[in-house]
Design a protein around this motif. Sequence first.
Motif, PDB file in Angstrom:
ATOM      1  N   LEU A  93     144.937  51.238  76.622  1.00  0.00           N
ATOM      2  CA  LEU A  93     144.572  50.124  77.503  1.00  0.00           C
ATOM      3  C   LEU A  93     145.474  50.087  78.733  1.00  0.00           C
ATOM      4  CD1 LEU A  93     143.909  47.392  74.804  1.00  0.00           C
ATOM      5  CD2 LEU A  93     142.199  48.336  76.373  1.00  0.00           C
ATOM      6  N   SER A  94     146.744  50.359  78.538  1.00  0.00           N
ATOM      7  CA  SER A  94     147.671  50.370  79.673  1.00  0.00           C
ATOM      8  C   SER A  94     147.298  51.462  80.669  1.00  0.00           C
ATOM      9  CB  SER A  94     149.106  50.582  79.185  1.00  0.00           C
ATOM     10  OG  SER A  94     149.528  49.504  78.382  1.00  0.00           O
ATOM     11  N   GLU A  95     146.886  52.614  80.152  1.00  0.00           N
ATOM     12  CA  GLU A  95     146.462  53.698  81.036  1.00  0.00           C
ATOM     13  C   GLU A  95     145.171  53.331  81.773  1.00  0.00           C
ATOM     14  OE1 GLU A  95     147.970  56.556  81.824  1.00  0.00           O
ATOM     15  OE2 GLU A  95     149.708  55.985  80.624  1.00  0.00           O
ATOM     16  N   LEU A  96     144.257  52.634  81.082  1.00  0.00           N
ATOM     17  CA  LEU A  96     143.039  52.160  81.753  1.00  0.00           C
ATOM     18  C   LEU A  96     143.379  51.235  82.916  1.00  0.00           C
ATOM     19  CD1 LEU A  96     140.328  51.276  79.057  1.00  0.00           C
ATOM     20  CD2 LEU A  96     140.261  53.096  80.772  1.00  0.00           C
ATOM     21  N   LEU A  97     144.328  50.345  82.669  1.00  0.00           N
ATOM     22  CA  LEU A  97     144.739  49.426  83.725  1.00  0.00           C
ATOM     23  C   LEU A  97     145.379  50.196  84.879  1.00  0.00           C
ATOM     24  CD1 LEU A  97     144.528  46.387  84.085  1.00  0.00           C
ATOM     25  CD2 LEU A  97     146.826  46.161  83.136  1.00  0.00           C
ATOM     26  N   GLY A  98     146.151  51.217  84.552  1.00  0.00           N
ATOM     27  CA  GLY A  98     146.742  52.032  85.599  1.00  0.00           C
ATOM     28  C   GLY A  98     145.696  52.779  86.412  1.00  0.00           C
ATOM     29  N   ARG A  99     144.639  53.224  85.756  1.00  0.00           N
ATOM     30  CA  ARG A  99     143.554  53.888  86.489  1.00  0.00           C
ATOM     31  C   ARG A  99     142.901  52.922  87.474  1.00  0.00           C
ATOM     32  NH1 ARG A  99     138.509  56.532  83.293  1.00  0.00           N
ATOM     33  NH2 ARG A  99     140.038  58.179  82.853  1.00  0.00           N
ATOM     34  N   ARG A 100     142.692  51.693  87.027  1.00  0.00           N
ATOM     35  CA  ARG A 100     142.104  50.696  87.929  1.00  0.00           C
ATOM     36  C   ARG A 100     143.033  50.411  89.108  1.00  0.00           C
ATOM     37  NH1 ARG A 100     136.926  48.417  88.485  1.00  0.00           N
ATOM     38  NH2 ARG A 100     137.176  46.747  90.022  1.00  0.00           N
ATOM     39  N   LEU A 101     144.325  50.378  88.815  1.00  0.00           N
ATOM     40  CA  LEU A 101     145.297  50.159  89.882  1.00  0.00           C
ATOM     41  C   LEU A 101     145.194  51.250  90.937  1.00  0.00           C
ATOM     42  CD1 LEU A 101     147.847  48.893  91.174  1.00  0.00           C
ATOM     43  CD2 LEU A 101     149.197  50.311  89.606  1.00  0.00           C
ATOM     44  N   GLY A 102     145.021  52.509  90.485  1.00  0.00           N
ATOM     45  CA  GLY A 102     144.903  53.601  91.430  1.00  0.00           C
ATOM     46  C   GLY A 102     143.727  53.418  92.372  1.00  0.00           C
ATOM     47  N   ARG A 103     142.648  52.850  91.853  1.00  0.00           N
ATOM     48  CA  ARG A 103     141.475  52.609  92.702  1.00  0.00           C
ATOM     49  C   ARG A 103     141.707  51.446  93.652  1.00  0.00           C
ATOM     50  NH1 ARG A 103     137.206  52.786  87.653  1.00  0.00           N
ATOM     51  NH2 ARG A 103     137.378  55.042  87.203  1.00  0.00           N
ATOM     52  N   GLU A 104     142.298  50.382  93.137  1.00  0.00           N
ATOM     53  CA  GLU A 104     142.504  49.182  93.952  1.00  0.00           C
ATOM     54  C   GLU A 104     143.529  49.419  95.060  1.00  0.00           C
ATOM     55  OE1 GLU A 104     141.012  46.272  93.751  1.00  0.00           O
ATOM     56  OE2 GLU A 104     139.892  46.429  91.866  1.00  0.00           O
ATOM     57  N   ALA A 105     144.566  50.194  94.740  1.00  0.00           N
ATOM     58  CA  ALA A 105     145.654  50.380  95.701  1.00  0.00           C
ATOM     59  C   ALA A 105     145.474  51.604  96.574  1.00  0.00           C
ATOM     60  CB  ALA A 105     146.990  50.481  94.951  1.00  0.00           C
ATOM     61  N   ALA A 106     144.341  52.289  96.438  1.00  0.00           N
ATOM     62  CA  ALA A 106     144.117  53.471  97.258  1.00  0.00           C
ATOM     63  C   ALA A 106     144.097  53.086  98.734  1.00  0.00           C
ATOM     64  CB  ALA A 106     142.797  54.130  96.873  1.00  0.00           C
ATOM     65  N   PRO A 107     144.750  53.863  99.576  1.00  0.00           N
ATOM     66  CA  PRO A 107     144.795  53.516 101.002  1.00  0.00           C
ATOM     67  C   PRO A 107     143.418  53.604 101.650  1.00  0.00           C
ATOM     68  CG  PRO A 107     145.696  55.703 100.633  1.00  0.00           C
ATOM     69  CD  PRO A 107     145.482  55.104  99.286  1.00  0.00           C
ATOM     70  N   ALA A 108     143.205  52.733 102.619  1.00  0.00           N
ATOM     71  CA  ALA A 108     141.959  52.760 103.362  1.00  0.00           C
ATOM     72  C   ALA A 108     141.904  54.009 104.233  1.00  0.00           C
ATOM     73  CB  ALA A 108     141.860  51.507 104.232  1.00  0.00           C
ATOM     74  N   PRO A 109     140.694  54.428 104.633  1.00  0.00           N
ATOM     75  CA  PRO A 109     140.588  55.591 105.521  1.00  0.00           C
ATOM     76  C   PRO A 109     141.416  55.375 106.790  1.00  0.00           C
ATOM     77  CG  PRO A 109     138.428  54.946 104.691  1.00  0.00           C
ATOM     78  CD  PRO A 109     139.382  53.872 104.283  1.00  0.00           C
ATOM     79  N   PRO A 110     142.048  56.427 107.284  1.00  0.00           N
ATOM     80  CA  PRO A 110     142.891  56.270 108.474  1.00  0.00           C
ATOM     81  C   PRO A 110     142.086  55.783 109.678  1.00  0.00           C
ATOM     82  CG  PRO A 110     142.483  58.595 108.000  1.00  0.00           C
ATOM     83  CD  PRO A 110     141.977  57.828 106.822  1.00  0.00           C
ATOM     84  N   SER A 111     142.724  54.997 110.498  1.00  0.00           N
ATOM     85  CA  SER A 111     142.100  54.448 111.698  1.00  0.00           C
ATOM     86  C   SER A 111     142.954  54.791 112.905  1.00  0.00           C
ATOM     87  CB  SER A 111     141.953  52.927 111.585  1.00  0.00           C
ATOM     88  OG  SER A 111     141.591  52.365 112.825  1.00  0.00           O
TER      89      SER A 111
END
Length: 430
Positions: free
Chosen positions: A41-59
């Motif tokens: 479960l902790s790893e699942l939460l970490g996977r979600r974190l990776g998606r949420e905290a992914a940087p936006a496309p460069p501008s």
Amino acid sequence: MPGTLSDALYERLLDAFPPHRPYPPAAFRQAPMPAPVAHFLSELLGRRLGREAAPAPPSAWFDAAHPEVQQARQALADALARHGRFPSEAWAAALHEAVEAVTGYLERPAAALVAFVFEGGGDGVSAETVMQRMRFFTGYDYLHEAVRLYVERRGSAIIERADFAQVLRRIDRTYTQDFDADAWVGLLTPLFDLARAARPGHETVPLPVLARFFEDKDAEVVVERLQAARARQGLAALDRAGLRRLLTAFARETVTPAANGTPRPAAPAPAEVPAPAGPAGPVPLWKQFQQGAPPRNAPARPAPPRTAPPAAPAAPAAPAHPAAGAPQPRWMQFRAPAEDAAPPPPPADRTALERAVLGEAGPINRALFVKHLFRSDGDGYERVLRALYGAASWPEASRIIADEVFRKNGVNIYSEPAVLFTDAVEARFS
């Protein structure tokens, strides 16, 4: 009534952790949540974190590479990691996924890892993805270490599904092929712990679950014994003691050669565990020991040259006597015959001893071997070298390594130092 081990565990955990509120890691790491499920479960939460905290496309409007921006993004990721949680509406599905995955892994680790690492049906994934997805599971550390070494040796950006599956299955079978009853029961500890969490007060694992576990290791004899116990005695599950009794029942059978030279039981198996006929085809190492045949992948080799000719071989020595009433491990019953006369004493000088046993590179690798194979015990290292010097064949030497190095010191047999040490000793008999 839950139909499977995973069903029973899921229902109990959902009752203990009902989906009426969010669950941060601190909440689902409490009893009765099993540690492997909490880890998943902790790893699942970490996977979600990776998606949420992914940087936006460069501008082009902002300098996203500026150190201040990078520091701010890292600070955000750290804060999200500290305050991650499963929303109430996502909790039941996440818990079910974790229970199914962990149960499948503990029952059939190789098959479960292949399915999870290559989820989505792809034929190839990056080496980084392999290692990330392996981290979802705990237990069976030998598989994790072997995969790490495999990925490092491949040095390839893409790992193919078929290659990965073949490597895992080979490692899983090789590691367990000569297990005795105690080793099997010890390996099954995580599965017994999970079963106890699913059904409090019960220390048993259902026989179908045990059958799947042993079937995945090519241990057909054990599978047939489990099926026989279920059919003849009406057993639905076994605890640790019951499984140990079943495994040692046929390990204690003596074997005599038939007229055609094929090993056969000298006496029938106990009534509650009938002896099955061996299947045709290649016989795994552990089964060859049970049947009394010499291991196919460990043929006898000529003894190494010595300063004096060895004495004529005597009749096979009797196995060491176990403690009163204790079953004798099967591997002890098939030791190589002893010699009447002791071989010449090994060199007193450690460097000369190393060269005699390990070749010219022996002294060079001394620090590596002592640290990683003997827990920094230099005296223990020298004692094993002296025992290996007196070995008359590769099977005898390999058993010394297995007993006095790998088992005694808890060494991963697939680590680089272990492979290097074993190859060096084997080369002496080639």
